[in-house]
Write a protein that holds these residues in place. Structure first.
Motif, short mmCIF file in Angstrom:
data_model
loop_
_atom_site.label_atom_id
_atom_site.label_comp_id
_atom_site.label_asym_id
_atom_site.label_seq_id
_atom_site.Cartn_x
_atom_site.Cartn_y
_atom_site.Cartn_z
N ARG A 1 0.91 -1.18 -0.49
CA ARG A 1 -0.21 0.00 -0.16
C ARG A 1 0.91 1.59 -0.13
NH1 ARG A 1 -4.64 1.79 4.01
NH2 ARG A 1 -5.39 3.65 3.21
N TRP A 2 0.48 2.12 -0.84
CA TRP A 2 1.61 3.55 -0.89
C TRP A 2 0.12 4.46 -0.16
CZ3 TRP A 2 2.67 2.73 -6.91
CH2 TRP A 2 3.79 1.40 -6.78
N GLY A 3 1.15 5.40 1.09
CA GLY A 3 0.75 6.94 1.46
C GLY A 3 1.36 7.91 1.25
N SER A 4 2.51 7.69 -0.02
CA SER A 4 3.32 8.70 -0.48
C SER A 4 3.20 9.55 -1.75
CB SER A 4 5.32 8.52 0.46
OG SER A 4 5.60 7.55 -0.83
N GLY A 5 4.51 9.42 -1.99
CA GLY A 5 4.20 10.29 -4.01
C GLY A 5 5.44 9.80 -4.15
N ASN A 6 6.24 10.04 -5.39
CA ASN A 6 7.29 10.27 -6.62
C ASN A 6 7.62 8.61 -6.05
OD1 ASN A 6 7.11 12.94 -7.82
ND2 ASN A 6 7.52 13.27 -6.18
N SER A 7 6.33 7.74 -6.44
CA SER A 7 7.18 6.40 -6.62
C SER A 7 6.34 5.79 -8.00
CB SER A 7 6.55 5.68 -5.30
OG SER A 7 7.24 6.61 -3.65
N TYR A 8 6.48 4.77 -7.64
CA TYR A 8 6.59 3.36 -8.94
C TYR A 8 6.58 2.00 -8.96
CZ TYR A 8 10.86 3.00 -10.90
OH TYR A 8 12.34 3.01 -11.40
N LEU A 9 5.86 1.07 -8.97
CA LEU A 9 6.25 0.00 -8.83
C LEU A 9 6.75 -0.82 -10.48
CD1 LEU A 9 6.71 -1.85 -6.37
CD2 LEU A 9 3.78 -2.65 -7.03
N PHE A 10 7.68 -1.49 -11.19
CA PHE A 10 7.61 -1.75 -12.14
C PHE A 10 8.59 -3.27 -12.93
CE2 PHE A 10 10.83 -1.61 -15.42
CZ PHE A 10 10.59 -1.44 -16.89
N ARG A 11 7.44 -3.43 -13.29
CA ARG A 11 7.34 -5.39 -14.05
C ARG A 11 7.62 -6.18 -12.29
NH1 ARG A 11 11.89 -5.61 -18.83
NH2 ARG A 11 10.59 -3.82 -20.35
N VAL B 1 -2.10 9.61 -10.77
CA VAL B 1 -1.80 7.99 -10.73
C VAL B 1 -1.55 7.76 -12.29
CG1 VAL B 1 -1.85 5.76 -10.02
CG2 VAL B 1 -2.11 7.88 -8.40
N HIS B 2 -0.31 6.72 -12.62
CA HIS B 2 -0.73 6.36 -14.38
C HIS B 2 -0.05 4.97 -13.94
CE1 HIS B 2 1.51 6.31 -17.91
NE2 HIS B 2 0.46 6.27 -17.57
N VAL B 3 -1.19 3.91 -14.42
CA VAL B 3 -1.01 2.87 -14.74
C VAL B 3 -0.81 2.43 -16.45
CG1 VAL B 3 -2.20 0.35 -14.71
CG2 VAL B 3 -2.15 2.12 -12.81
N ALA B 4 -0.35 1.38 -16.92
CA ALA B 4 0.41 1.68 -17.69
C ALA B 4 0.82 -0.27 -18.26
CB ALA B 4 0.93 2.52 -18.61
N ALA B 5 0.04 -0.79 -19.09
CA ALA B 5 1.23 -1.79 -19.64
C ALA B 5 0.55 -3.33 -18.39
CB ALA B 5 2.26 -2.15 -20.25
N CYS B 6 -0.29 -2.83 -17.79
CA CYS B 6 -0.62 -4.16 -16.57
C CYS B 6 -1.61 -5.04 -17.06
CB CYS B 6 -0.99 -3.09 -15.92
SG CYS B 6 0.69 -2.18 -14.88
N LEU C 1 2.60 2.30 -11.83
CA LEU C 1 1.94 1.30 -11.99
C LEU C 1 2.64 0.34 -13.75
CD1 LEU C 1 1.26 -1.39 -10.02
CD2 LEU C 1 -0.86 -1.12 -10.41
N LEU C 2 4.08 -0.10 -13.54
CA LEU C 2 3.66 -0.25 -14.72
C LEU C 2 4.06 -1.23 -15.14
CD1 LEU C 2 6.36 2.60 -15.11
CD2 LEU C 2 4.28 2.89 -15.63
N GLU C 3 3.78 -2.68 -15.61
CA GLU C 3 4.38 -3.51 -16.68
C GLU C 3 4.68 -4.52 -15.43
OE1 GLU C 3 7.62 -4.11 -19.49
OE2 GLU C 3 7.33 -1.99 -20.62
N CYS C 4 2.94 -4.64 -14.85
CA CYS C 4 2.78 -5.32 -13.42
C CYS C 4 2.06 -6.54 -14.01
CB CYS C 4 2.48 -4.64 -12.28
SG CYS C 4 3.66 -3.33 -11.84
N THR C 5 1.66 -7.87 -13.16
CA THR C 5 1.27 -8.52 -13.64
C THR C 5 0.38 -8.84 -11.81
OG1 THR C 5 1.55 -9.36 -15.15
CG2 THR C 5 0.38 -10.90 -13.67
#
Length: 390
Positions: free
Chosen positions: A1-11, A60-65, A31-35
């Protein structure tokens, strides 16, 4: 769970988590290229991605998931799951993402919060429900005094799961503002077909725009649904107010070729291309394909405020219409066009009659105008007729 900023989860791959990823009160996270997947051993009621739980999620940006609930074997796949839940958001972007196997794909359901400036692009949403009343693939249903505004879907494919189907009897896309408000929602080149209910159902909202796309071969559950809900697009059928709907260039024509494992022509089950209840107002339908529906192109309850122009299967305005040749009996011809339009009759035979909506006008020649939905019958020729849409 995120409660901050300027973070990303990748693959990153996440499996069997009751709550896959939660964006709380965050800013500029991705959230990028995650399953995120669930199988037969996973929890029921799980949500793959939650946006805005406990606070406003911004940028918030969710892409290619890939969000996936699989394996309908024994034991069965998890029940009651959601792919993407949006509770409170501003400037959310979800693009190039597949959401498959959940009971619901995208649910925008704020409670005493707001969802504003949300953009969905190129989503594949295929849902599977074991309940007849739960399972709209896309649901926009704010609670209490919540607001949802400026929501855009572009190029999204929305349908029941091909391999297992669905028991859900409602609409593929459902909008109902309840005690909240829904304003400025757009669907551009989207596909919502083969649902047991309508492809798109708008029960209460303002300023909804449908541009292009297909809403065909719906209304499959004909035994249990009221007739107006067996439509490609159903507006204000349940009596609540819907105002400011603009439908341009949509295909509600009961003819769609489906690719993939179930490829082939979908069954032509849809009764109406578009159905409107009396509480619909300021509705514009233009340049749509309404051909091929089982009962009629449109179902319009008296009192609905709607303007229909240039729609194949209903009217073809701003286009010269064919007329019978001079010396032939018009009573043997059928043009199949409805108003609004104008036509001119030059009577050669004194026995000719002109009827508007089965009412004899008492006139044998001259200029006539049809209001929206009216039809004309000219008999007793030979006559010459010129008909021009407006």
């Amino acid at each position: 769970r995120w409660g901050s900023g300027n973070s990303y989860l990748f693959r990153v791959v996440i499996t069997e988590a009751n709550q896959g990823v939660i964006f709380g009160e965050v800013a500029q996270c991705s959230l990028l290229e995650c399953t995120i997947s669930y199988n037969k051993d996973g929890p029921s009621g799980g949500t793959a991605v939650t946006i805005g739980q406990g606070g406003l999620a911004q940028d918030v940006h969710v892409a290619a998931c890939t969000l996936f609930s699989e394996d309908p074997g024994s034991p069965p796949q998890p029940k009651g799951g959601l792919g993407l839940s949006v509770l409170s958001a501003s400037r959310l972007v979800v693009a190039n993402t597949r959401i498959e196997g959940f009971e619901q794909g995208v649910v925008i359901n704020p409670a005493e919060a707001s969802v504003q400036s949300v953009y969905f692009s190129n989503l594949n949403i295929y849902t599977v429900s074991t309940e007849p009343t739960i399972g709209a693939a896309v649901s926009i249903t704010p609670e209490s005094s919540s607001t949802v505004s400026e929501v855009v879907f572009v190029g999204c494919d929305i349908g029941p799961g091909e391999s297992t189907g669905t028991l859900y009897e409602g609409a593929g896309i459902h909008i109902d503002q309840g005690s909240g408000s829904v304003d400025q929602v757009r669907f551009v080149s989207c596909y919502s077909c083969a649902w047991l209910g309508p492809g798109l159902q708008i029960d209460a909202a303002t300023n909804v725009e449908v541009v292009g796309g297909y809403y065909s071969c719906n209304g499959i559950q004909t035994e249990s649904l009221p007739s107006p809900l067996q439509a490609g697009i159903a507006i204000a059928i349940n009596g609540n107010s819907v105002s400011g709907v603009r439908i341009v260039g949509a295909g509600c024509n009961n003819s769609v070729y489906r690719v993939g494992t179930g490829k082939g022509w979908l069954e032509a089950t849809q009764k109406y291309g578009i159905a409107l209840g009396a509480a619909a107002s300021n509705v514009v339908v233009r340049d749509c394909d309404l051909t091929g529906n089982e009962a009629a192109a449109l179902s319009i309850v008296t009192g609905a405020g709607v303007q229909v122009t240039d729609c194949a299967g209903y009217n073809d305005q701003a286009t010269p219409l064919p007329s019978p040749s001079l010396g032939t009996s018009f009573s043997a011809e059928t043009l199949g066009y409805y108003g609004p339009m104008s036509f001119y009759v030059l009577s050669i035979a004194l026995t000719s009659t002109v009827k508007i909506d089965d009412q004899t006008t008492g006139l044998k020649q001259g200029a006539f105008t049809l209001s929206p939905g009216e039809s004309a019958e000219i008999s007793g020729g030979p006559v010459t007729i010129v008909a021009i849409g407006q």
